[in-house]
Structures are given as structure tokens and as C-alpha cells.
Write a protein that holds these residues in place. Structure first.
Motif, PDB file in Angstrom:
ATOM      1  N   THR A  70       0.829  -1.205   0.000  1.00  0.00           N
ATOM      2  CA  THR A  70       0.000   0.000   0.000  1.00  0.00           C
ATOM      3  C   THR A  70       0.864   1.256   0.000  1.00  0.00           C
ATOM      4  OG1 THR A  70      -1.772  -1.138   1.179  1.00  0.00           O
ATOM      5  CG2 THR A  70      -1.795   1.265   1.232  1.00  0.00           C
ATOM      6  N   VAL A  71       1.893   1.260   0.836  1.00  0.00           N
ATOM      7  CA  VAL A  71       2.802   2.411   0.880  1.00  0.00           C
ATOM      8  C   VAL A  71       3.463   2.625  -0.481  1.00  0.00           C
ATOM      9  CG1 VAL A  71       4.917   3.325   1.907  1.00  0.00           C
ATOM     10  CG2 VAL A  71       3.212   2.193   3.351  1.00  0.00           C
ATOM     11  N   LEU A  72       3.948   1.550  -1.093  1.00  0.00           N
ATOM     12  CA  LEU A  72       4.602   1.658  -2.396  1.00  0.00           C
ATOM     13  C   LEU A  72       3.623   2.125  -3.472  1.00  0.00           C
ATOM     14  CD1 LEU A  72       6.882  -1.522  -2.404  1.00  0.00           C
ATOM     15  CD2 LEU A  72       7.561   0.861  -2.069  1.00  0.00           C
ATOM     16  N   ALA A  73       2.369   1.644  -3.409  1.00  0.00           N
ATOM     17  CA  ALA A  73       1.366   2.040  -4.400  1.00  0.00           C
ATOM     18  C   ALA A  73       1.037   3.524  -4.279  1.00  0.00           C
ATOM     19  CB  ALA A  73       0.105   1.194  -4.230  1.00  0.00           C
ATOM     20  N   VAL A  74       0.904   4.018  -3.054  1.00  0.00           N
ATOM     21  CA  VAL A  74       0.613   5.437  -2.846  1.00  0.00           C
ATOM     22  C   VAL A  74       1.766   6.304  -3.358  1.00  0.00           C
ATOM     23  CG1 VAL A  74       0.281   7.216  -1.083  1.00  0.00           C
ATOM     24  CG2 VAL A  74      -0.988   5.065  -0.942  1.00  0.00           C
ATOM     25  N   VAL A  75       3.000   5.876  -3.074  1.00  0.00           N
ATOM     26  CA  VAL A  75       4.168   6.612  -3.572  1.00  0.00           C
ATOM     27  C   VAL A  75       4.199   6.597  -5.094  1.00  0.00           C
ATOM     28  CG1 VAL A  75       6.697   6.625  -3.656  1.00  0.00           C
ATOM     29  CG2 VAL A  75       5.524   6.217  -1.493  1.00  0.00           C
ATOM     30  N   LEU A  76       3.901   5.436  -5.693  1.00  0.00           N
ATOM     31  CA  LEU A  76       3.858   5.341  -7.153  1.00  0.00           C
ATOM     32  C   LEU A  76       2.806   6.283  -7.722  1.00  0.00           C
ATOM     33  CD1 LEU A  76       4.570   3.993  -9.868  1.00  0.00           C
ATOM     34  CD2 LEU A  76       2.859   2.237  -9.342  1.00  0.00           C
ATOM     35  N   GLY A  77       1.622   6.320  -7.113  1.00  0.00           N
ATOM     36  CA  GLY A  77       0.568   7.216  -7.581  1.00  0.00           C
ATOM     37  C   GLY A  77       0.991   8.672  -7.504  1.00  0.00           C
ATOM     38  N   TRP A  78       1.633   9.042  -6.394  1.00  0.00           N
ATOM     39  CA  TRP A  78       2.098  10.419  -6.232  1.00  0.00           C
ATOM     40  C   TRP A  78       3.126  10.781  -7.315  1.00  0.00           C
ATOM     41  CZ3 TRP A  78       0.604  14.029  -2.530  1.00  0.00           C
ATOM     42  CH2 TRP A  78       1.342  15.212  -2.523  1.00  0.00           C
ATOM     43  N   LEU A  79       4.071   9.872  -7.571  1.00  0.00           N
ATOM     44  CA  LEU A  79       5.100  10.137  -8.571  1.00  0.00           C
ATOM     45  C   LEU A  79       4.509  10.230  -9.976  1.00  0.00           C
ATOM     46  CD1 LEU A  79       7.980   7.804  -7.291  1.00  0.00           C
ATOM     47  CD2 LEU A  79       7.851  10.302  -7.137  1.00  0.00           C
ATOM     48  N   LEU A  80       3.543   9.368 -10.291  1.00  0.00           N
ATOM     49  CA  LEU A  80       2.914   9.420 -11.610  1.00  0.00           C
ATOM     50  C   LEU A  80       2.158  10.737 -11.814  1.00  0.00           C
ATOM     51  CD1 LEU A  80       1.538   5.786 -12.024  1.00  0.00           C
ATOM     52  CD2 LEU A  80       3.348   6.868 -13.357  1.00  0.00           C
ATOM     53  N   GLU A  81       1.448  11.179 -10.783  1.00  0.00           N
ATOM     54  CA  GLU A  81       0.730  12.444 -10.899  1.00  0.00           C
ATOM     55  C   GLU A  81       1.721  13.600 -11.053  1.00  0.00           C
ATOM     56  OE1 GLU A  81      -1.174  16.113 -10.196  1.00  0.00           O
ATOM     57  OE2 GLU A  81       0.405  15.291  -8.900  1.00  0.00           O
ATOM     58  N   TRP A  82       2.790  13.569 -10.265  1.00  0.00           N
ATOM     59  CA  TRP A  82       3.790  14.647 -10.296  1.00  0.00           C
ATOM     60  C   TRP A  82       4.563  14.665 -11.608  1.00  0.00           C
ATOM     61  CZ3 TRP A  82       9.247  14.085 -10.267  1.00  0.00           C
ATOM     62  CH2 TRP A  82       9.953  15.283 -10.121  1.00  0.00           C
ATOM     63  N   GLY A  83       4.916  13.495 -12.125  1.00  0.00           N
ATOM     64  CA  GLY A  83       5.772  13.438 -13.302  1.00  0.00           C
ATOM     65  C   GLY A  83       5.053  13.383 -14.627  1.00  0.00           C
ATOM     66  N   LEU A  84       3.773  12.955 -14.631  1.00  0.00           N
ATOM     67  CA  LEU A  84       3.073  12.768 -15.901  1.00  0.00           C
ATOM     68  C   LEU A  84       1.711  13.468 -15.963  1.00  0.00           C
ATOM     69  CD1 LEU A  84       3.694   9.002 -16.840  1.00  0.00           C
ATOM     70  CD2 LEU A  84       4.551  11.031 -18.014  1.00  0.00           C
ATOM     71  N   PHE A  85       0.828  13.077 -15.049  1.00  0.00           N
ATOM     72  CA  PHE A  85      -0.575  13.426 -15.228  1.00  0.00           C
ATOM     73  C   PHE A  85      -0.862  14.912 -15.072  1.00  0.00           C
ATOM     74  CE2 PHE A  85      -0.911   8.900 -14.666  1.00  0.00           C
ATOM     75  CZ  PHE A  85      -1.964   8.546 -15.495  1.00  0.00           C
ATOM     76  N   ARG A  86      -0.084  15.618 -14.266  1.00  0.00           N
ATOM     77  CA  ARG A  86      -0.381  17.039 -14.064  1.00  0.00           C
ATOM     78  C   ARG A  86      -0.179  17.846 -15.346  1.00  0.00           C
ATOM     79  NH1 ARG A  86       3.452  19.615  -9.678  1.00  0.00           N
ATOM     80  NH2 ARG A  86       2.240  18.093  -8.474  1.00  0.00           N
ATOM     81  N   PHE A  87       0.543  17.294 -16.314  1.00  0.00           N
ATOM     82  CA  PHE A  87       0.741  17.986 -17.578  1.00  0.00           C
ATOM     83  C   PHE A  87      -0.389  17.717 -18.575  1.00  0.00           C
ATOM     84  CE2 PHE A  87       4.993  17.028 -15.844  1.00  0.00           C
ATOM     85  CZ  PHE A  87       5.440  18.330 -15.651  1.00  0.00           C
ATOM     86  N   PHE A  88      -1.362  16.880 -18.167  1.00  0.00           N
ATOM     87  CA  PHE A  88      -2.427  16.491 -19.094  1.00  0.00           C
ATOM     88  C   PHE A  88      -3.807  16.936 -18.632  1.00  0.00           C
ATOM     89  CE2 PHE A  88       0.993  13.916 -20.551  1.00  0.00           C
ATOM     90  CZ  PHE A  88       0.715  13.590 -21.873  1.00  0.00           C
ATOM     91  N   TYR A  89      -3.902  17.723 -17.560  1.00  0.00           N
ATOM     92  CA  TYR A  89      -5.214  18.136 -17.059  1.00  0.00           C
ATOM     93  C   TYR A  89      -5.981  18.977 -18.076  1.00  0.00           C
ATOM     94  CZ  TYR A  89      -3.567  16.577 -12.494  1.00  0.00           C
ATOM     95  OH  TYR A  89      -3.094  15.822 -11.457  1.00  0.00           O
TER      96      TYR A  89
END
Length: 287
Positions: A70-89
Motif C-alpha cells: 500500500t505504501v509503495l502504491a501510494v508513492v507510485l501514484g504520487w510520482l505518476l501524478e507529479w511526473g506525468l498526469f499534471r501535464f495532461f489536465y
């Protein structure tokens, strides 16, 4: 169907519906609040299942594996949002679809490199590896009841988070009017990071707790992704309450459909979706 069999199927349908809710809640939060069409959501379910298998083998404890995963999944989600998804809103939904579709292939290749392409099984914890007798010949596994209990607890926690906390107030404000929320001094990027990490965490937890009752295998996220979108469409895009009601409906229709009319079981859920959309095109509940 006698009462004991009916009770078993009812419990199975509730357990399946609650598991679908865990997945669909994250998906509907990400789309309803961030406006992102995330086709890679099923991959997070698959990653959760593989982490449960891997860490259970390392620690000899499914509970510890779920905590670490769970900890690793939350960190992965945070990194994906920070590195990828925020540029696609503010990009077109087609761009988001292409991005998340590409992520499916990336996660599948990473899974193949890290854990191979074999099918794996996860052992039920010894403490929960027993059944409650219903009749002389029928019993119900305790682990399935524990799964339902975990899903209910997380659903209550999600409701309290969204409805009763300051963070939930900011999340709802950002979903309603992003520009005004930012004008009031709320860090909407931080809110989006929290929401995406929460959605990924819920999907991974669903995969981890489901792994002992289902095989862990390549491509397992594809089938659950389709059911997740069915739940989101039936419940109403952006509605967590709608996702819960729709998930339970889908669980009932799918489970009892396979028992009562197996020849139509593959169509039953989609017939339900078509029926709902015919009379309520926006879904059962609006955002």
C-alpha cells in the motif's frame, strides 16, 4: 436454489461488489475530480496482486505485504501524478487515453521483467484459513468475509474523508470550481496529487486482498478495468455513492447471472448498463 446456496451466492455477490467498489471509487475520483480518463487503473490492481505475492514470499505475512504494498502504491501514484498526469489536465481526453494506454504496456513489461510471466498463488493467512459451516455439506470461507469487512471499512473511511474533513472539503471544492479554489489560496496541485495517490492505493489494495482467492497472472488488470468503467457509468461519473450502489448491483447481477442463467451471464452486466443508460443517461447519481 435452497437457502444455504442462496446465502452463499448473496455473500459472494456482496464481496465481489465491494471489491469492484474499491477499484471504481479510485477511478471515479480521478476522473470526477481531475478530469483524467485513466485506462491504466486496472494495471494498479495487477501491480497490487503481484506485490502481495512477492512480499508475502519475502515476509511470510500477507498482512505485512499489504502494508508495504500500500505504501509503495501510494508513492507510485504520487510520482505518476507529479511526473506525468499534471501535464495532461488541460489536454484533450484523447491525449489522456493515449498516455494511460501506453502506461498499460509499460506496466506489463515491467511486470514481466520483475516477476516473469508465470501464474502464481497467494496463500490465505493461517489465522483466516477456515470456513463457517452453513449446512452439513456447505460452508463459507472466513477470508471472504474479512475481505468484505476490509472493503466496508475503507468505504466508510473514504466517505468520512470526503464528507467530514477539511481535506475532503478542499477536494470537493477543487472538483466544483478549480479556478475559484486556487484563488482562495488552496494548492490544487497538492490536492490532485493526494487524490491520484489515493485512487492508486485503493486499486492496489483491492488487488492485494483479492490475490489469495484468485490467481496472480499477467494481464489480470484488463478484465477488471472493463468492469470498473461499467460501474462508473452506471453509478454516475464522479459519484462515489453511485460507484458503491452500482458495484453492488453489478456484483448481484454477475454472480446470480452465472448461477441462474449461465448462458447469458456474459451479457447480463452490460444489459444492466444499457437499461440504466436508457432511462438515466447520466447514471444513477450525478456528481
Amino acid at each position: 436454489m435452497d437457502f444455504a446456496n442462496f446465502l452463499i451466492q448473496l455473500l459472494n455477490s456482496i464481496q465481489y461488489g465491494l471489491l469492484l467498489f474499491m477499484l471504481a471509487a479510485g477511478l471515479t475520483l480521478i476522473f470526477g475530480i481531475m478530469g483524467v480518463v485513466n485506462l491504466a487503473h486496472g494495471s494498479f490492481y495487477m501491480l497490487g496482486a503481484y506485490m502481495a505475492w512477492f512480499f508475502t514470499a519475502q515476509f511470510d505475512s500477507l498482512v505485512l505485504a499489504i502494508v508495504v504494498g500500500t505504501v509503495l502504491a501510494v508513492v507510485l501514484g504520487w510520482l505518476l501524478e507529479w511526473g506525468l498526469f499534471r501535464f495532461f489536465y488541460h489536454r484533450d481526453h484523447l491525449d489522456q487515453v493515449l498516455l494511460t494506454f501506453g502506461l498499460i504496456y509499460i506496466f506489463e513489461e515491467l511486470r514481466s521483467i520483475l516477476w516473469g510471466d508465470d501464474v502464481h498463488a497467494v496463500q490465505v493467512p493461517e489465522l483466516l484459513n477456515w470456513s463457517i459451516p452453513l449446512t452439513d455439506t456447505l460452508s463459507y470461507p472466513v477470508y471472504r468475509l474479512v475481505m468484505s469487512g476490509i472493503c466496508i471499512a475503507l468505504a466508510i473511511g473514504l466517505y468520512l474523508l470526503i464528507s467530514k474533513t477539511r481535506l475532503g472539503m478542499k477536494i470537493r471544492a477543487g472538483a466544483f470550481n478549480r479556478e475559484m479554489t486556487e484563488a482562495l489560496g488552496i494548492n490544487i496541485r497538492l490536492i490532485h496529487g493526494v487524490v491520484f495517490a489515493l485512487g492508486v492505493g485503493l486499486a492496489a489494495i483491492a488487488g492485494m486482498i483479492a490475490s489469495p482467492i484468485a490467481s496472480v497472472y499477467p494481464g489480470m488488470g484488463g478484465s477488471v478495468l472493463i468492469m470498473c468503467f461499467v460501474v462508473v457509468v452506471i453509478g454516475g461519473i464522479g459519484s462515489v455513492r453511485g460507484a458503491l450502489v452500482a458495484a453492488l448491483l453489478v456484483g448481484l447481477v454477475d454472480t446470480f447471472g452465472k448461477v441462474l442463467v449461465p448462458q447469458l451471464a456474459g451479457m447480463a452486466v452490460y444489459m444492466l448498463m444499457a437499461l440504466v443508460l436508457l432511462y438515466k443517461p447520466e447514471g444513477l447519481f450525478k456528481q
